[in-house]
Design a protein around this motif. Structure first.
Motif, PDB file in Angstrom:
ATOM      1  N   MET A   1      35.549  36.267  40.568  1.00 41.38           N
ATOM      2  CA  MET A   1      36.064  36.709  39.299  1.00 41.38           C
ATOM      3  C   MET A   1      35.593  35.786  38.186  1.00 41.38           C
ATOM      4  SD  MET A   1      38.059  38.914  37.854  1.00 41.38           S
ATOM      5  CE  MET A   1      38.657  39.055  36.224  1.00 41.38           C
ATOM      6  N   ILE A   2      35.628  34.504  38.451  1.00 42.61           N
ATOM      7  CA  ILE A   2      35.218  33.537  37.433  1.00 42.61           C
ATOM      8  C   ILE A   2      33.738  33.706  37.100  1.00 42.61           C
ATOM      9  CG2 ILE A   2      34.977  31.072  36.912  1.00 42.61           C
ATOM     10  CD1 ILE A   2      37.493  30.700  38.795  1.00 42.61           C
ATOM     11  N   SER A   3      32.902  33.907  38.102  1.00 47.71           N
ATOM     12  CA  SER A   3      31.467  34.084  37.835  1.00 47.71           C
ATOM     13  C   SER A   3      31.201  35.403  37.117  1.00 47.71           C
ATOM     14  CB  SER A   3      30.652  33.976  39.116  1.00 47.71           C
ATOM     15  OG  SER A   3      30.961  35.021  40.004  1.00 47.71           O
TER      16      SER A   3
ATOM     17  N   GLU B   1      29.486  35.821  33.033  1.00 44.38           N
ATOM     18  CA  GLU B   1      28.315  36.618  32.646  1.00 44.38           C
ATOM     19  C   GLU B   1      28.662  37.825  31.774  1.00 44.38           C
ATOM     20  OE1 GLU B   1      26.181  37.577  36.205  1.00 44.38           O
ATOM     21  OE2 GLU B   1      26.309  35.519  36.927  1.00 44.38           O
ATOM     22  N   LEU B   2      29.929  38.176  31.686  1.00 46.83           N
ATOM     23  CA  LEU B   2      30.354  39.380  30.970  1.00 46.83           C
ATOM     24  C   LEU B   2      30.362  39.131  29.465  1.00 46.83           C
ATOM     25  CD1 LEU B   2      31.332  42.270  31.490  1.00 46.83           C
ATOM     26  CD2 LEU B   2      33.654  41.373  31.563  1.00 46.83           C
ATOM     27  N   ARG B   3      29.721  40.010  28.719  1.00 38.53           N
ATOM     28  CA  ARG B   3      29.666  39.920  27.263  1.00 38.53           C
ATOM     29  C   ARG B   3      30.144  41.225  26.657  1.00 38.53           C
ATOM     30  NH1 ARG B   3      29.819  35.627  28.468  1.00 38.53           N
ATOM     31  NH2 ARG B   3      28.227  34.045  28.501  1.00 38.53           N
ATOM     32  N   CYS B   4      30.886  41.099  25.549  1.00 38.34           N
ATOM     33  CA  CYS B   4      31.413  42.257  24.844  1.00 38.34           C
ATOM     34  C   CYS B   4      31.140  42.076  23.357  1.00 38.34           C
ATOM     35  CB  CYS B   4      32.919  42.384  25.110  1.00 38.34           C
ATOM     36  SG  CYS B   4      33.660  43.834  24.357  1.00 38.34           S
ATOM     37  N   ASP B   5      30.742  43.149  22.676  1.00 38.61           N
ATOM     38  CA  ASP B   5      30.445  43.081  21.246  1.00 38.61           C
ATOM     39  C   ASP B   5      31.691  42.852  20.398  1.00 38.61           C
ATOM     40  OD1 ASP B   5      27.739  43.455  21.705  1.00 38.61           O
ATOM     41  OD2 ASP B   5      27.848  45.628  21.458  1.00 38.61           O
ATOM     42  N   ASP B   6      32.838  43.285  20.889  1.00 33.49           N
ATOM     43  CA  ASP B   6      34.096  43.100  20.157  1.00 33.49           C
ATOM     44  C   ASP B   6      34.530  41.636  20.286  1.00 33.49           C
ATOM     45  OD1 ASP B   6      37.146  42.932  20.055  1.00 33.49           O
ATOM     46  OD2 ASP B   6      36.796  44.969  19.298  1.00 33.49           O
ATOM     47  N   ARG B   7      34.660  40.944  19.160  1.00 34.80           N
ATOM     48  CA  ARG B   7      34.983  39.512  19.184  1.00 34.80           C
ATOM     49  C   ARG B   7      36.340  39.222  19.807  1.00 34.80           C
ATOM     50  NH1 ARG B   7      33.688  37.206  13.348  1.00 34.80           N
ATOM     51  NH2 ARG B   7      35.407  35.896  14.056  1.00 34.80           N
TER      52      ARG B   7
ATOM     53  N   PRO C   1      41.926  51.035  35.744  1.00 35.47           N
ATOM     54  CA  PRO C   1      41.918  50.948  37.213  1.00 35.47           C
ATOM     55  C   PRO C   1      41.392  49.599  37.723  1.00 35.47           C
ATOM     56  CG  PRO C   1      41.124  53.094  36.536  1.00 35.47           C
ATOM     57  CD  PRO C   1      41.216  52.245  35.293  1.00 35.47           C
ATOM     58  N   ALA C   2      40.375  49.053  37.060  1.00 33.99           N
ATOM     59  CA  ALA C   2      39.859  47.737  37.464  1.00 33.99           C
ATOM     60  C   ALA C   2      40.930  46.672  37.253  1.00 33.99           C
ATOM     61  CB  ALA C   2      38.600  47.390  36.674  1.00 33.99           C
ATOM     62  N   TRP C   3      41.656  46.755  36.152  1.00 33.76           N
ATOM     63  CA  TRP C   3      42.741  45.812  35.871  1.00 33.76           C
ATOM     64  C   TRP C   3      43.802  45.868  36.976  1.00 33.76           C
ATOM     65  CZ3 TRP C   3      47.728  47.627  34.549  1.00 33.76           C
ATOM     66  CH2 TRP C   3      48.644  46.636  34.187  1.00 33.76           C
ATOM     67  N   ALA C   4      44.239  47.072  37.330  1.00 40.07           N
ATOM     68  CA  ALA C   4      45.261  47.223  38.376  1.00 40.07           C
ATOM     69  C   ALA C   4      44.753  46.682  39.707  1.00 40.07           C
ATOM     70  CB  ALA C   4      45.670  48.689  38.509  1.00 40.07           C
TER      71      ALA C   4
ATOM     72  N   SER D   1      35.119  46.181  51.165  1.00 43.64           N
ATOM     73  CA  SER D   1      35.414  46.999  49.980  1.00 43.64           C
ATOM     74  C   SER D   1      35.701  46.138  48.765  1.00 43.64           C
ATOM     75  CB  SER D   1      36.615  47.915  50.235  1.00 43.64           C
ATOM     76  OG  SER D   1      36.306  48.888  51.176  1.00 43.64           O
ATOM     77  N   VAL D   2      36.413  45.050  48.984  1.00 46.42           N
ATOM     78  CA  VAL D   2      36.718  44.134  47.884  1.00 46.42           C
ATOM     79  C   VAL D   2      35.428  43.496  47.368  1.00 46.42           C
ATOM     80  CG1 VAL D   2      37.845  41.957  47.283  1.00 46.42           C
ATOM     81  CG2 VAL D   2      39.079  43.680  48.620  1.00 46.42           C
ATOM     82  N   ARG D   3      34.565  43.079  48.268  1.00 43.74           N
ATOM     83  CA  ARG D   3      33.280  42.486  47.856  1.00 43.74           C
ATOM     84  C   ARG D   3      32.443  43.487  47.072  1.00 43.74           C
ATOM     85  NH1 ARG D   3      32.462  39.268  53.374  1.00 43.74           N
ATOM     86  NH2 ARG D   3      33.452  37.350  52.709  1.00 43.74           N
ATOM     87  N   GLU D   4      32.407  44.708  47.534  1.00 43.27           N
ATOM     88  CA  GLU D   4      31.669  45.761  46.840  1.00 43.27           C
ATOM     89  C   GLU D   4      32.256  45.990  45.444  1.00 43.27           C
ATOM     90  OE1 GLU D   4      31.246  50.460  47.554  1.00 43.27           O
ATOM     91  OE2 GLU D   4      30.762  49.220  49.293  1.00 43.27           O
ATOM     92  N   PHE D   5      33.577  46.028  45.361  1.00 41.50           N
ATOM     93  CA  PHE D   5      34.237  46.193  44.071  1.00 41.50           C
ATOM     94  C   PHE D   5      33.856  45.060  43.117  1.00 41.50           C
ATOM     95  CE2 PHE D   5      37.830  44.691  41.489  1.00 41.50           C
ATOM     96  CZ  PHE D   5      37.930  45.747  40.599  1.00 41.50           C
ATOM     97  N   MET D   6      33.901  43.830  43.601  1.00 38.06           N
ATOM     98  CA  MET D   6      33.591  42.685  42.747  1.00 38.06           C
ATOM     99  C   MET D   6      32.133  42.706  42.294  1.00 38.06           C
ATOM    100  SD  MET D   6      36.416  41.249  42.158  1.00 38.06           S
ATOM    101  CE  MET D   6      35.806  39.838  41.240  1.00 38.06           C
ATOM    102  N   GLN D   7      31.226  43.167  43.163  1.00 37.97           N
ATOM    103  CA  GLN D   7      29.821  43.266  42.776  1.00 37.97           C
ATOM    104  C   GLN D   7      29.614  44.329  41.705  1.00 37.97           C
ATOM    105  OE1 GLN D   7      27.863  43.880  46.540  1.00 37.97           O
ATOM    106  NE2 GLN D   7      27.656  41.684  46.919  1.00 37.97           N
ATOM    107  N   SER D   8      30.409  45.391  41.747  1.00 39.23           N
ATOM    108  CA  SER D   8      30.269  46.466  40.770  1.00 39.23           C
ATOM    109  C   SER D   8      31.082  46.221  39.502  1.00 39.23           C
ATOM    110  CB  SER D   8      30.694  47.808  41.389  1.00 39.23           C
ATOM    111  OG  SER D   8      32.093  47.827  41.613  1.00 39.23           O
ATOM    112  N   LEU D   9      31.925  45.214  39.498  1.00 38.73           N
ATOM    113  CA  LEU D   9      32.829  44.971  38.373  1.00 38.73           C
ATOM    114  C   LEU D   9      32.111  44.758  37.040  1.00 38.73           C
ATOM    115  CD1 LEU D   9      35.793  44.797  37.598  1.00 38.73           C
ATOM    116  CD2 LEU D   9      35.715  42.352  38.126  1.00 38.73           C
ATOM    117  N   PRO D  10      31.041  43.962  36.979  1.00 36.86           N
ATOM    118  CA  PRO D  10      30.384  43.803  35.664  1.00 36.86           C
ATOM    119  C   PRO D  10      29.951  45.150  35.078  1.00 36.86           C
ATOM    120  CG  PRO D  10      29.573  42.153  37.186  1.00 36.86           C
ATOM    121  CD  PRO D  10      30.425  43.117  38.000  1.00 36.86           C
ATOM    122  N   GLU D  11      29.373  45.997  35.869  1.00 42.92           N
ATOM    123  CA  GLU D  11      28.943  47.310  35.374  1.00 42.92           C
ATOM    124  C   GLU D  11      30.148  48.176  34.988  1.00 42.92           C
ATOM    125  OE1 GLU D  11      26.564  50.075  33.894  1.00 42.92           O
ATOM    126  OE2 GLU D  11      25.910  48.124  34.623  1.00 42.92           O
ATOM    127  N   THR D  12      31.195  48.123  35.774  1.00 40.51           N
ATOM    128  CA  THR D  12      32.400  48.884  35.475  1.00 40.51           C
ATOM    129  C   THR D  12      32.977  48.471  34.126  1.00 40.51           C
ATOM    130  OG1 THR D  12      32.954  49.115  37.812  1.00 40.51           O
ATOM    131  CG2 THR D  12      34.768  49.373  36.258  1.00 40.51           C
TER     132      THR D  12
END
Length: 111
Positions: A1-3, A7-13, A51-54, A97-108
């Motif tokens: 989660m920390i990594s 790497e996650l960037r958002c345009d909204d400050r 859903p990702a938050w939950a 499944s958890v590992r797969e979810f975490m790998q897809s999280l940045p895109e989600t």
């Protein structure tokens, strides 16, 4: 989660500020051995994908669980899930499944 947060960037400050605060809080709580104490800081994820938050709330809990929202966060078409729908993590397929979810999280979270 920390990594992922590093790497996650958002345009909204405001959202980016929340993501940065979450990363710092998660790192602090993880180092203390109690990542579940960062639950409140996860609220910024709800803005990006509920859903990702939950799912993340269940995964970082003191007794981690897989919330039914995990499937919904993967774009399965399911967007409504019961708040009480979860499974205790008990086998290797769930860990995968958890590992797969975490790998897809940045895109989600970028959607």
């Amino acid at each position: 989660m920390i990594s992922v947060l590093s790497e996650l960037r958002c345009d909204d400050r405001d959202i980016q500020s929340g993501l940065n605060a979450l990363r710092v809080e998660m790192a602090k709580r993880w180092q203390a051995g109690a990542p579940w104490q960062a639950r409140e800081a996860l609220d910024v994820i709800m803005i990006l994908d509920m859903p990702a938050w939950a799912t993340l709330l269940g995964l970082i809990d003191e007794c981690p669980v897989i919330h039914a929202a995990l499937a919904a966060s993967r774009g399965s078409g399911t967007r409504a899930v019961s708040a009480s729908a979860f499974e205790f993590i008990s086998d290797n397929t769930q860990i995968a499944s958890v590992r797969e979810f975490m790998q897809s999280l940045p895109e989600t979270l970028r959607r």
